[in-house]
Scaffold this active site. Structure first.
Site, short mmCIF file in Angstrom:
data_model
loop_
_atom_site.label_atom_id
_atom_site.label_comp_id
_atom_site.label_asym_id
_atom_site.label_seq_id
_atom_site.Cartn_x
_atom_site.Cartn_y
_atom_site.Cartn_z
CD GLU A 196 -2.93 -1.08 0.13
OE1 GLU A 196 -3.40 0.03 -0.19
OE2 GLU A 196 -3.25 -2.14 -0.43
CB SER A 213 -44.30 -31.63 44.72
OG SER A 213 -45.60 -32.20 44.71
#
Length: 756
Positions: free
Chosen positions: A97, A363
């Site tokens: 780049e 229960s």
């Protein structure tokens, strides 16, 4: 001569005028351009704004051990210092780049010229003209539109960035902000997405492959276009060789290296090991408190209470349920949520059954009823009548299988889950006292019925609430507040919040450990046997609704409490006989058997500071509740508060009736009856006090006429408290449907700007 001089003079004036005009136009153009540039510069971030700029960073959610759970982001980016990035990455990117990056001042005329020549001769866009500084300016502050105005702004910003930051800082910013394809921003995401490793570990072949992507990441991606990616890698390696940064041999070997690409995905909101947990903290805490911008772009580090090892075990266990279901596990000493499974597939259903499903625990609620009874002075060794009940409005609570057992100790009634005893205990204790106890233990649901059906678990509760309530039994009497986030740190390292345990004394420690010992008996000898884990003290209780639509197991071991719930979202039956013991308990055991090893939990509960000071371990007769004699056929050991322990042993199973002649013991077990129970006993031809085997005809009552019955405690006949449910056949559901949850979930995403 004069004409010649006149011509020269006129020619000079013309040239002067021409030059003057040119200079004037140039000056005007310069002023206009300068004004235009100045105007553009005023539209750009100032130096102060450039310094204060915060990039969009991914928020990372960690488990309690620092393992990554999920990432929240709009741009998947994690900032990595330059020193933690492989040098090969920097060299490869600069070669591809901007090889003069460390020489120019933001603009590289030579690079622009060279790129134009290469691209023209090769008839392809192999090199870009923009420097890394220009690209950084564009990526951070500008659009990608190809206009002169944008290019000028790019140049202005490049100069400003070069004045503010060092070259290494600019390179670090560039590597952390540029897009690398497949939703990954920054070198950390790229390194993880493509190779599944830290950026510092990237090799020359890997770095050159990544650098080649920057020109067009989706076009050159090796995951979809390996040939294009190889061409770009070859170009990058060639540039590095031209620059003398690698040798020809290194370039050749790097190009010939076969790369192994990762198939891993960074975990997101829905694609992670604990999606229901992540959604729970996101919508209940993070977004309401911090907002979407900070949560999705602020680079937060969120350290949670979750344990990924336990979470994986929980996911595996719940996958074995045939119905939908939930599992939640908490540390009873702190309230930390260690595992949470809200359903089988988050992508199909966002309904988090661990915290959003209000279901009847059946229960499994009874231990709370018995806790309220113990608080009133009724003990596990005391007895009540297990026999049919019928109320004027038609409500008739029955036992499973319509089997009844006459006089029964509270311990036996809880161990074998006798419904009629639970209702009678509720009548003795009072419904409001049960509700008050539930609130003290952490039950916050608004759906607690103010009638006797609460004794059978007709309340609508979430699994998380049940986990918190049972934590009271595990931690010797304290209510803990559940929490899921331990600490949040922003991207600068500042601690935004820190959370820890919040404990409040809920019940007397002696009562807590007594109930826990009763629940250990449930697992060792009663309905909870399918949850038993070898060598570990396990306490717990099953829960099943009358129509078989809900199945539960709630319980724990030292250091961990877990709830497993199973049921269909449309409340259809699980099928006849599919009880909590048959459906939920095996899943609970599957998870907890692994959890005790993963979390390195103790095998036995500590009784330090309790045993001998507040409670005693007593071996009792299961039938009578007295301390067991040698001949008692059924014995078990439980913990009892010191003031509750009888002195004399069981008089019913001794060698003779001489035990009846012993002095009266104030603490010996009592028989509690509600008004009408004495008549019920008489209808069976039995006298008070009775043998505990009612209504077994093979064991006739003792001949109390020949025994000194004056030393046997009189039965406690009490007026019942509480009313039956007004509409016993009507069941009301208190939760939104899964479709409503899904709709609300999508609405929240829109409200917070997380979807279109």
């Amino acid at each position: 001569m004069r004409n010649h001089e006149s011509k020269n003079s006129n020619g000079g004036r013309f040239k002067f005028a021409l030059i003057y005009t040119f200079l004037l136009f140039f000056a005007i153009a310069f002023v206009l351009c300068a004004g235009f540039v100045f105007k553009l510069s005023t539209e750009l971030p100032s130096y102060d704004e450039l310094i204060a700029f915060n990039p969009n960073l991914s928020t990372v959610i960690y488990d309690r051990n620092g393992a990554e759970i999920a990432r929240l982001f709009k741009e998947n980016r994690t900032w990595i210092p330059l020193e933690k990035i492989s040098p090969w990455v920097a060299k490869a990117v600069l070669a591809a780049e901007d090889d003069d990056f460390y020489k120019h001042r933001g603009i590289d005329i030579k690079g622009i010229t060279r790129a134009a020549i290469v691209n023209f001769t090769k008839r392809d866009t192999l090199q870009g003209g923009s420097t890394i500084t220009q690209q950084l300016a564009r990526n951070l502050f500008l659009t990608r539109e190809k206009t002169l105005e944008r290019k000028i702004k790019e140049v202005i910003l490049a100069f400003r960035l070069e004045r503010l930051y060092s070259k290494d800082q600019i390179l670090e910013m560039y590597l952390n902000t540029v897009y690398w394809g497949h939703g990954g921003y920054g070198i950390y995401a790229a390194s993880y997405n493509y190779f599944g490793k830290e950026p510092l570990a990237l090799t020359l072949p890997e770095a050159s492959m990544l650098a080649g992507l920057l020109a067009a990441p989706e076009y050159f991606t090796p995951l979809r276009h390996p040939d294009r990616a190889k061409l770009r890698q070859s170009y990058v390696l060639g540039r590095m060789e031209e620059l003398g940064w690698i040798t020809q041999d290194e370039a050749r070997k790097a190009l010939d290296t076969e790369l192994a690409f990762s198939k891993k995905k960074q975990p997101t909101l829905s694609d992670n090991p604990a999606p229901y947990f992540v959604s729970y903290i996101l919508f209940n805490h993070l977004l309401p408190k911090y907002g979407p911008e900070i949560v999705y772009q602020g680079g937060l580090k969120i350290y949670t209470t979750l344990d990924l090892g336990l979470q994986n075990a929980a996911e595996n266990a719940t996958s074995k349920l045939k119905s939908e279901g939930a599992l939640v596990a908490v540390d009873p000493d702190t309230g930390e949520i260690l595992a949470m499974v809200g359903g089988k597939d988050f992508n199909i259903s966002k309904f988090n059954r661990a915290v959003q499903a209000y279901r009847e625990p059946g229960s499994a609620f009874k231990p709370i009823v018995y806790t309220a009874a113990l608080d009133k002075g009724i003990r596990p060794i005391d007895r009540a009548l297990d026999a049919p009940l019928s109320f004027p409005n038609g409500w008739q609570p029955t036992n499973y299988g319509d089997k009844y057992h006459g006089e029964s100790t509270l311990l036996e009634a809880l161990t074998d889950s006798y419904n009629t005893v639970a209702v009678r205990i509720a009548q003795l204790t009072g419904v409001e006292a049960i509700i008050e106890t539930a609130r003290k233990m952490g039950i916050k649901s608004p759906y607690l019925p103010h009638d006797l059906s609460i004794a059978l678990g007709s309340a609508s509760l979430t699994p998380l609430e049940m986990a918190i309530a049972y934590s009271v039994f595990a931690n010797d009497g304290y209510r803990v507040e559940p929490f899921a986030i331990k600490k949040i740190i922003d991207f600068r390292g500042k601690i935004l919040e820190s959370n820890g345990p919040t404990l409040t004394e809920a019940i007397d420690p002696a009562i807590a450990v007594t109930l826990r010992s009763m629940l250990i008996d449930v697992v060792n000898h009663g309905t909870g046997r399918p949850a038993k884990i070898q060598n570990y003290e396990v306490f717990g209780k099953t829960g099943t609704t009358n129509d078989w639509s809900d199945a539960w197991f709630v319980g724990g071991v030292p250091g961990l409490v877990c709830v497993v719930y199973a049921g269909h979202d449309d409340h259809k039956s699980l099928g006849h006989g599919n009880t909590g013991g048959r459906v939920a308990a095996p899943v609970w055991k599957d998870f907890m058997s692994k959890a005790v090893k993963i979390a390195h939990l103790n095998e036995n509960f500590s009784l330090a500071g309790v045993i001998g000071e507040k409670v005693l371990r007593v071996e009792i007769c299961r039938e009578t509740g007295y301390p067991a004699s040698f001949n008692c056929p059924k014995k078990t050991a439980i913990l009892l508060p010191l003031d509750y322990v009888p002195e004399r042993t069981c008089p019913y199973h001794g060698d003779s009736y001489s035990a009846f002649a012993e002095a009266y013991d104030f603490n010996e077990p009592k028989l509690y009856l509600i008004t009408g129970d004495d008549l019920l006993l008489a209808s069976y031809g039995m006298r008070l006090p009775t043998y505990a085997s009612y209504p077994d005809p093979t064991k006739p009552p003792l001949d109390f006429d020949s025994a000194p019955t004056t030393n046997i405690p009189e039965p406690q006949i009490m007026k019942p408290k509480g009313e039956p449910p007004a509409e016993p056949s009507k069941k009301v559901y208190h939760e939104p449907s899964p479709d409503e949850i899904e709709k609300r979930y999508q609405q929240l995403l829109k409200e917070y700007g997380l979807t279109d």
